[in-house]
Design a protein around this motif. Structure first.
Motif, PDB file in Angstrom:
ATOM      1  N   ALA A   1       2.088   3.363   2.937  1.00 17.14           N
ATOM      2  CA  ALA A   1       0.980   3.549   3.579  1.00 17.14           C
ATOM      3  C   ALA A   1       0.512   2.315   4.604  1.00 17.14           C
ATOM      4  O   ALA A   1      -0.557   1.912   4.731  1.00 17.14           O
ATOM      5  CB  ALA A   1      -0.340   3.892   2.598  1.00 17.14           C
TER       6      ALA A   1
ATOM      7  N   THR B   1       0.775   5.677  -0.952  1.00 17.95           N
ATOM      8  CA  THR B   1      -0.381   7.077  -0.985  1.00 17.95           C
ATOM      9  C   THR B   1       0.756   7.931  -1.660  1.00 17.95           C
ATOM     10  O   THR B   1       1.865   8.008  -1.631  1.00 17.95           O
ATOM     11  CB  THR B   1      -0.666   7.314   0.355  1.00 17.95           C
TER      12      THR B   1
ATOM     13  N   ARG C   1       0.885  -1.229  -0.098  1.00 20.36           N
ATOM     14  CA  ARG C   1      -0.151   0.077  -0.134  1.00 20.36           C
ATOM     15  C   ARG C   1       0.948   1.259   0.023  1.00 20.36           C
ATOM     16  O   ARG C   1       1.815   1.337   0.960  1.00 20.36           O
ATOM     17  CB  ARG C   1      -0.966   0.042   1.252  1.00 20.36           C
TER      18      ARG C   1
END
Length: 141
Positions: A111, A95, A93
């Motif tokens: 993230a 961002t 993940r």
């Protein structure tokens, strides 16, 4: 008439240097201690104890092998190697930074909370930057 010349940068970006170091680990990424050392040496994790599982090590090696296969200009990449590496990337993940810092190798930031996955997400961000700029073409081996 004014002529503009475009020069190719002679020094690779920080993202490209990270990716080059990562794909060249070869026999130096054989156990969890090697992975911890790589992540610390490249300041991809905070100092201190990093609990690294065998699954973490396997993901790191899978990602490294996939990027290496993609960059290997002398051979057609094995779709299975690329597929396994893509699964690792899909599981990380990241961002987008609203305001990137000078130290950031990419506008993408981890993230995730887990230190090892944060380190791998930073490598993924560097890979994204290398792809976005086209710098990967100069990295082909």
């Amino acid at each position: 008439m004014t002529t503009t010349t475009t020069s190719t940068p002679t020094r690779p970006s920080a993202a490209a240097e990270l990716i080059a170091d990562f794909v060249s680990t070869g026999g130096r990424l054989t156990d969890r201690a090697d992975l911890a050392r790589f992540l610390r040496d490249h300041r991809l994790v905070t100092e201190g104890a990093i609990p690294i599982t065998l699954a973490d090590l396997d993901e790191a090696i899978t990602l490294r092998d996939g990027i290496r296969a993609f960059l290997d200009a002398s051979d057609t990449p094995d779709p299975e190697v690329l597929g396994r590496a893509q699964k690792v990337l899909d599981g990380l993940r990241v961002t987008v930074r609203l305001e990137p810092t000078e130290q950031a190798e990419s506008p993408l930031a981890p993230a995730v909370v887990d230190e090892v996955r944060r380190g791998l997400a930073r490598i993924a961000g560097a890979w994204a930057a290398v792809l976005a700029t086209g710098e990967w073409c100069r990295m082909r081996r």
